[in-house]
Design an enzyme around this catalytic site. Structure first.
Site, PDB file in Angstrom:
ATOM      1  N   SER A 607      39.899  31.008  39.183  1.00 14.71           N
ATOM      2  CA  SER A 607      40.378  29.862  39.298  1.00 14.71           C
ATOM      3  C   SER A 607      41.813  30.154  38.737  1.00 14.71           C
ATOM      4  CB  SER A 607      39.697  28.884  38.063  1.00 14.71           C
ATOM      5  OG  SER A 607      39.987  27.869  37.869  1.00 14.71           O
ATOM      6  N   HIS A 723      32.360  24.914  41.703  1.00 13.22           N
ATOM      7  CA  HIS A 723      33.646  25.941  41.084  1.00 13.22           C
ATOM      8  C   HIS A 723      33.094  27.112  40.372  1.00 13.22           C
ATOM      9  CE1 HIS A 723      37.513  26.903  40.105  1.00 13.22           C
ATOM     10  NE2 HIS A 723      37.379  26.760  38.604  1.00 13.22           N
TER      11      HIS A 723
END
Length: 752
Positions: A607, A723
């Protein structure tokens, strides 16, 4: 809600609009890979499958199969601590293992939980639900309706994601009948969307959602909140609250604490600015604080944590402090506040949690935990916190220990377990070589009248050891960054580590959004990295050949929250380069100390951490032999137009504004690639269903590197998992095994 993170997470402000940049949009560099932004396009997915096949052919050898199985054994272990949350007389848990890959939502009694084999009452089998409904449901939690006095908790809204992404479907569930409440009979069933839901009463929900055409912000989150009655529809529900389109999101929530019932609205302007209001007589009354002051309410108290220094009534309260004021007094205009915590150069506030009568503060002191207990009923001493403060003796050095309330709404005068838990607290302790331990304790005022707080806690559960942790040593070191800042990092290595520069070393970091990287036990890292052995090699002095294991390092760079808001803000926007300089400084320090060398040193991040290691790849390629870059931001020119990227402008800046693009371009890895540079071996991984960062940036970076003829570039995209890149333990094991195996092959192969 009794536990509050100091991390601002989303952050907003009432009716304020962020400043706009000068007229004109910054030009966009040529982008030959825009076509890959069609996430589910047939041609695009064909490209993904081709790259996946190529990467799997490289990585999925016999060693990989063994490694994946070893990691899955850790993730599926039935000896792991089943963490619980108390609601009424029951203790709830969500559990995944080999037999239940999607998981079981279940509950038990306190007496049973304390045994070695608790008797679990299974409420929902998510695997069975997925099979019955033909959907790959991922469980994202439950929100209970507070029952009438004397009644048990019965109805809950379950958040279920169809693919592991951030968008959830909310469905009403009855824990007594163990069934969903039929929508035809008035049961709540909200379509899949991003949003937030709160119970107002048994027949009413407060809903902020992007479902069924409801407006959304430029960040892809809910712009409005509505009041939804049982049997009603979202499009017809009365509007309760709304925010401008260029703000981040709207959230409305009801606090149902008996005697303190009230409804709040939050306008999240951006990640670090918000406005808060409380509903009074049908109108919103703003809580008058600067938008960068985080506010939380508990019973009669308001707590404030400023993100920047706050000037109030002639006094200035530093960023990262914690202040308190009586809720009603503050709303009535009083600005008298009490100082509960003041940070210093070494100590920061990470989170806090209320029990019935006390406030627990979770602190970090040079990235090691410290816990303090505050008593609102007793004043502190001169030069101390306004409330009497006691140190909780539960934090060994170089460990992460967190305290939070068991159930602050229970009475606190009953010592029987399972009831009277109002001043009970959980302690969760972990370290790099210390398996997680769950303890339960009780707080009470000292009987000697000293004003202190007595705490008793004892071990409830311990996690098993998944590797020979006694063979490894944890050290903390400090590197010096380019501007002279001391940057701490943790090193986990064999006790007989040879400082000859030949140790395969994995350097991990994040450095963003005020997220702290703290000591944590990982059976996966232990098995996949620390215990893995190289081929035989000579010792540091040319003595008897020996094999060696990996070294694991965690860097606490600026941009994180290890030293509070100032540490975070030091690497915001135009100062982003300081986070990357810090990480590079740690890499150089490892090399200078003889722990590793460029050909043996790899870095990994996901991320925002993916953006970090993307900048290591493009700006510091000479320091690393391999880079594992997960679910990353990489194209910083278009990131605001992809998935939820617009919500991170407060962190990185707005690339559409010419002046801001001038500094953003200096940390946009996609635009920093150059011909003629010898880049480290690179593995870029992502997930198709990631609706936060999205798979697009990873795809484009890999495609550009491959087109440039850069050797040893690999790409893999999981088709589900959101994610996190994985929605069950099997997927998680495969994801972690690919990353770990890639780094080991790149850094340890042929170790001398």
């Amino acid at each position: 809600m009794t536990t509050t993170a100091a991390d601002p997470a989303p952050a907003p402000g009432f009716g304020n609009t962020p400043g706009t940049g000068p007229q004109g949009i910054a030009p966009e560099p040529t982008d030959e890979n825009v076509w890959l932004e069609d996430i589910y396009g047939e041609e695009q997915l064909a490209w993904v499958k081709e790259q996946n096949s190529r990467t799997e052919d490289l990585l999925e050898d016999a060693d990989y199969v063994q490694l994946e199985g070893s990691i899955l054994e850790v993730l599926d272990s039935t000896d792991r601590i089943a963490m619980v949350g108390k609601r009424g007389e029951w203790y709830y848990n969500f559990w995944k293992d080999q037999q239940n890959p999607k998981g079981l939502w279940r509950r038990t009694t306190w007496e049973s939980y304390c045994t070695g084999t608790p008797d679990w009452d299974v409420l929902l089998d998510v695997d069975a639900l997925s099979t019955a409904e033909g959907a790959e449901w991922v469980f994202h939690g439950a929100t209970f309706l507070r029952p009438a006095a004397g009644k048990p908790y019965r109805h809950a809204l379950l958040a279920l994601s169809p693919d592991g992404g951030d968008a959830n479907r909310y469905r009403e569930f009855d824990v007594e009948t163990r069934t969903f409440v039929d929508p035809a009979q008035g049961g709540f069933d909200l379509p899949t969307a991003k949003g937030h839901v709160s119970w107002l009463d048994e027949d009413t929900l407060l809903v902020a959602s992007t479902a069924e055409g409801l407006p959304r912000t430029a960040s892809s989150y809910a712009r409005t909140a509505v009041t939804l009655k049982r049997g009603g529809s979202l499009p017809a529900a009365p509007l309760l609250f709304e925010v401008p389109e260029n703000h981040m999101m709207a959230v409305v929530a009801h606090d149902s604490t008996p005697g303190f019932e009230r409804t709040f609205a939050v306008d999240y302007i951006d990640f670090y600015n918000r406005s808060n209001a409380v509903l009074r007589d049908g109108s919103w009354v703003g809580i008058d604080v600067p938008t960068d002051v985080n506010v939380s309410a508990h019973r009669e108290w308001l707590l404030f944590r400023p993100q920047q220094d706050w000037a109030l009534n002639g006094s200035t309260y530093p960023a990262g402090s914690l202040l308190a004021a009586p809720f009603e007094d503050y709303l009535a205009g009083s600005r008298k506040v009490s100082v509960l915590f003041t940070p210093d150069a070494h100590t920061s506030l990470q989170s806090w949690s209320w029990t019935r009568n006390f406030l627990l503060l979770n602190l970090l002191k040079d990235v090691s935990s410290e816990i303090r207990v505050l008593d609102p009923s007793r004043p502190g001493g001169a030069g101390e916190a306004a409330w009497a403060s006691s140190l909780l003796d539960a934090c060994p050095p170089l460990h992460d220990v967190n305290a939070y309330a068991v159930d602050d709404e229970d009475e606190a005068d009953d010592d029987e377990a399972g009831g009277g838990a109002g001043d009970d607290f959980w302690l969760v302790a972990t370290g790099f070589t210390t398996p997680s331990t769950l303890m339960r304790g009780t707080l009470e005022r000292a009987a000697d009248g000293t004003g202190g707080v007595v705490s008793r806690h004892e071990v409830v559960k311990t996690s098993p050891s998944f590797f020979a942790d006694e063979d490894y040593e944890v050290q903390q070191h400090f590197a010096v960054s380019d501007d002279g800042t001391r940057v701490p990092y943790f090193q986990v290595a064999s006790r007989d580590l040879a400082l000859d520069g030949q140790n395969p070393t994995q350097l991990s970091g994040y450095g963003g959004f005020e997220v702290s990287r703290t000591p944590a036990y990982s059976g996966t890292v232990g098995r996949a990295w620390l215990e893995r052995r190289t081929s035989l090699s000579a010792g540091a002095n040319g003595d008897t050949p020996h094999s060696r294991g990996g070294v694991y390092v965690v860097a606490n760079i600026r941009g994180g929250g290890e030293y509070g808001p100032a540490w975070h803000r030091a690497a915001l926007q135009e100062n982003r380069h300081k986070a990357y300089q810090d990480f590079a400084a740690v890499a150089r320090h490892l090399i200078s100390r003889g722990v590793s060398s460029p050909e043996r040193l790899g870095c990994v991040g996901g991320s925002n951490g993916g953006l970090l290691v993307g900048n290591m790849l493009t700006q510091y390629p000479e320091l690393f032999g391999a880079v594992s870059c997960g679910v990353p931001l990489l194209d910083m020119r278009r990131y605001t137009r992809l998935s939820a990227g617009h919500s991170w402008i407060a962190e990185y800046g707005d690339p559409d504004v010419p002046e801001q693009w001038e500094y953003i371009r200096t940390f946009s890895p996609y635009h920093l690639l150059k011909d003629g540079v010898e880049y480290p071996e690179t593995f870029i991984w992502t997930a198709t269903s990631d609706d936060r960062v999205g798979p697009v940036q990873a795809r484009k970076m890999a495609a550009r590197m491959l087109a440039m003829g850069i050797p040893n570039v690999w790409f893999h995209e999981a088709l589900e998992g959101g994610h996190a890149g994985a929605s069950d333990n099997r997927q998680a094991a495969a994801l972690q095994a690919r990353s770990q195996h890639f780094l080991w092959k790149a850094l340890a192969g042929g170790a001398a």
